[in-house]
Structure formats: structure tokens, C-alpha cells
Design a protein around this motif. Sequence first.
Motif, PDB file in Angstrom:
ATOM      1  N   MET A  75      10.012   4.383   3.851  1.00  0.00           N
ATOM      2  CA  MET A  75       9.770   5.756   3.446  1.00  0.00           C
ATOM      3  C   MET A  75      10.145   5.927   1.978  1.00  0.00           C
ATOM      4  O   MET A  75      10.989   5.206   1.438  1.00  0.00           O
ATOM      5  N   ALA A  76       9.526   6.905   1.305  1.00  0.00           N
ATOM      6  CA  ALA A  76       9.733   7.100  -0.129  1.00  0.00           C
ATOM      7  C   ALA A  76      11.186   7.409  -0.466  1.00  0.00           C
ATOM      8  O   ALA A  76      11.662   7.094  -1.554  1.00  0.00           O
ATOM      9  N   ALA A 116      -2.518   9.467   3.987  1.00  0.00           N
ATOM     10  CA  ALA A 116      -3.728   9.115   3.249  1.00  0.00           C
ATOM     11  C   ALA A 116      -3.396   8.009   2.251  1.00  0.00           C
ATOM     12  O   ALA A 116      -2.428   8.114   1.499  1.00  0.00           O
ATOM     13  N   PRO A 117      -4.171   6.900   2.232  1.00  0.00           N
ATOM     14  CA  PRO A 117      -3.907   5.827   1.271  1.00  0.00           C
ATOM     15  C   PRO A 117      -4.133   6.302  -0.156  1.00  0.00           C
ATOM     16  O   PRO A 117      -5.084   7.014  -0.444  1.00  0.00           O
ATOM     17  N   ARG A 118      -3.218   5.896  -1.059  1.00  0.00           N
ATOM     18  CA  ARG A 118      -3.288   6.331  -2.446  1.00  0.00           C
ATOM     19  C   ARG A 118      -3.521   5.165  -3.413  1.00  0.00           C
ATOM     20  O   ARG A 118      -4.454   5.155  -4.179  1.00  0.00           O
ATOM     21  N   LYS A 161       0.841  -1.187   0.000  1.00  0.00           N
ATOM     22  CA  LYS A 161       0.000   0.000   0.000  1.00  0.00           C
ATOM     23  C   LYS A 161       0.885   1.250   0.000  1.00  0.00           C
ATOM     24  O   LYS A 161       1.889   1.310   0.703  1.00  0.00           O
ATOM     25  N   LEU A 162       0.475   2.210  -0.807  1.00  0.00           N
ATOM     26  CA  LEU A 162       1.183   3.490  -0.871  1.00  0.00           C
ATOM     27  C   LEU A 162       0.371   4.538  -0.124  1.00  0.00           C
ATOM     28  O   LEU A 162      -0.826   4.718  -0.385  1.00  0.00           O
ATOM     29  N   PHE A 163       1.038   5.220   0.820  1.00  0.00           N
ATOM     30  CA  PHE A 163       0.421   6.308   1.563  1.00  0.00           C
ATOM     31  C   PHE A 163       1.123   7.619   1.198  1.00  0.00           C
ATOM     32  O   PHE A 163       2.333   7.642   0.974  1.00  0.00           O
ATOM     33  N   HIS A 164       0.335   8.684   1.163  1.00  0.00           N
ATOM     34  CA  HIS A 164       0.882  10.007   0.865  1.00  0.00           C
ATOM     35  C   HIS A 164       0.589  10.946   2.018  1.00  0.00           C
ATOM     36  O   HIS A 164      -0.486  10.889   2.624  1.00  0.00           O
ATOM     37  N   SER A 165       1.551  11.811   2.321  1.00  0.00           N
ATOM     38  CA  SER A 165       1.375  12.797   3.374  1.00  0.00           C
ATOM     39  C   SER A 165       1.368  14.198   2.779  1.00  0.00           C
ATOM     40  O   SER A 165       2.193  14.513   1.927  1.00  0.00           O
ATOM     41  N   SER A 196       5.820  10.218   0.910  1.00  0.00           N
ATOM     42  CA  SER A 196       5.174   8.950   0.576  1.00  0.00           C
ATOM     43  C   SER A 196       5.775   7.843   1.429  1.00  0.00           C
ATOM     44  O   SER A 196       6.956   7.879   1.769  1.00  0.00           O
ATOM     45  N   MET A 197       4.951   6.864   1.770  1.00  0.00           N
ATOM     46  CA  MET A 197       5.391   5.734   2.575  1.00  0.00           C
ATOM     47  C   MET A 197       4.735   4.469   2.033  1.00  0.00           C
ATOM     48  O   MET A 197       3.562   4.475   1.649  1.00  0.00           O
ATOM     49  N   TYR A 198       5.500   3.383   1.997  1.00  0.00           N
ATOM     50  CA  TYR A 198       5.003   2.103   1.494  1.00  0.00           C
ATOM     51  C   TYR A 198       4.861   1.114   2.646  1.00  0.00           C
ATOM     52  O   TYR A 198       5.744   0.999   3.495  1.00  0.00           O
ATOM     53  N   LEU A 199       3.747   0.398   2.636  1.00  0.00           N
ATOM     54  CA  LEU A 199       3.521  -0.705   3.568  1.00  0.00           C
ATOM     55  C   LEU A 199       3.563  -1.999   2.770  1.00  0.00           C
ATOM     56  O   LEU A 199       2.779  -2.192   1.837  1.00  0.00           O
ATOM     57  N   VAL A 200       4.490  -2.884   3.113  1.00  0.00           N
ATOM     58  CA  VAL A 200       4.618  -4.187   2.461  1.00  0.00           C
ATOM     59  C   VAL A 200       4.159  -5.247   3.456  1.00  0.00           C
ATOM     60  O   VAL A 200       4.724  -5.369   4.545  1.00  0.00           O
ATOM     61  N   VAL A 201       3.116  -6.006   3.096  1.00  0.00           N
ATOM     62  CA  VAL A 201       2.543  -7.016   3.985  1.00  0.00           C
ATOM     63  C   VAL A 201       2.792  -8.387   3.378  1.00  0.00           C
ATOM     64  O   VAL A 201       2.363  -8.675   2.254  1.00  0.00           O
TER      65      VAL A 201
END
Length: 224
Positions: free
Chosen positions: A96-97, A121-123, A43-47, A78-83
Motif C-alpha cells: 500500500m502507498a 485503476a492502473p496508472r 505496477k502502480l494502481f490508484h483508487s 495508491s497500491m504497488y504490485l511488485v512481480v
Amino acid sequence: MTGSTWVLWWKDAQGTASLGLLQERLLRGLRANLKGRWSMDTKLFHSPHNFVKLQNIKVASSTGLTPAGMRGTASDQSMYLVVRGQGASRRQFYVMASNRVVVEAEPEMESIVLRLKNLWAPRQTARIEGYTYEGDDWVIRTGNMMVGTSYKGLIIEINYLPCSNPEQTRGLMRELLMMILPPDAQVDANNGVDYRRAGLDPCRMTDRHTAYQYVHMFTQSSLL
């Protein structure tokens, strides 16, 4: 899982047909054992903020990082969540991006981030679904990748178990790859991953290195 891992992207794969081709070559050609289904989510999140500092969040003690170690910089919007994994084996990694921070977090971290909508915020989302195969000293995971609702090719993850130094195992992994891929396949080898940039040992891989490879692939290829 220990050893060395290489993540590749088969760009012009043809969905189920390509996944079936790899399965046939792995089972018949390499005498691999099919261990079951495999999936992974990113998931990519943006701040909206130029500087973000995540505090008071408990990260896994195995990372060796404190919450202060998750500070952002001016470029970390931007931040990435890898599950990876399911159920009790589910593991989460945040990158972190700028690719300068990668940590493994406790399971409740995701719900915390989702509640911090004013910060993150999820992108976009990417999902990989396929299968896991095992040989005598290697594990290969293959899966079709969807970014949102768009098909984006096929991912191959090769894990060579006896050695954790990526520089010493790349040749062996290439040989495995040549045995299972069509000669005309368009493959992004995901080279140029600088583990030192994120404070990771370049000579001894861990699961954090694998998560870092995925984010490098997503960012360098503009997939996510």
C-alpha cells in the motif's frame, strides 16, 4: 532466497554501456558466474476512494496475513504490485502507498485486481531488465529501468547470502559496490527504509523486505 538484500539506483547510468561495464567488472574483477537474464515489473494502481478494504482474496499462507490484513487507510489511495521471477518462480507482492502493508499474494490476485477497475485503476508501470550474477556467497542483479517509455537509469540488487541481518551486511555490500561502480557514479543508496512501519522484522530479511525496498525507492525518488 535467504540472506540480506540491498536495492540501489544508479541514476546517471548510460543504458547498455553501463550494463556492459558492470558485466565486465563482475565477470573479470569478481570472477562472478553469469546465471542468465533477469527482469522485474512494478505496477502502480490508484483508487478514487478514500478507504479501500480488500476482502475475500486468498493471499499466500506464508505471509501470515489474512485478507483483513490488506485493509487500507485514508492515505492508501495508491497500491504497488511488485512481480519477481517468471513462470513457476513468479511471485507477486502488494504494498500500500502508506507503506504500512506488504503481502505476498497468489498468482490469480493480479487478474482479480485488474477486474476491480472501480476500486483500482492502473496508472504507471516500471520494468527492469538485465542479468543475474553469482559469487561464492552473494548474488548481484543488474538491470536497466524503464518507467513507461522513459529510461530511468540502472538498478543494482545485491543479495548477501550468509546473513539475513541488513545492519550486519551493509559494509560488505558497500565493498562489493565500490568494486563494480565507477567512482563518479551518481547512486541513490535507498537508505532510511523502516521495515517496522510495515510490520517486518528489521533484523531478518525475507523476499517481502526486498519488495518493500523497491516501493520505498519508487516513492522516495518519485520514480513511480
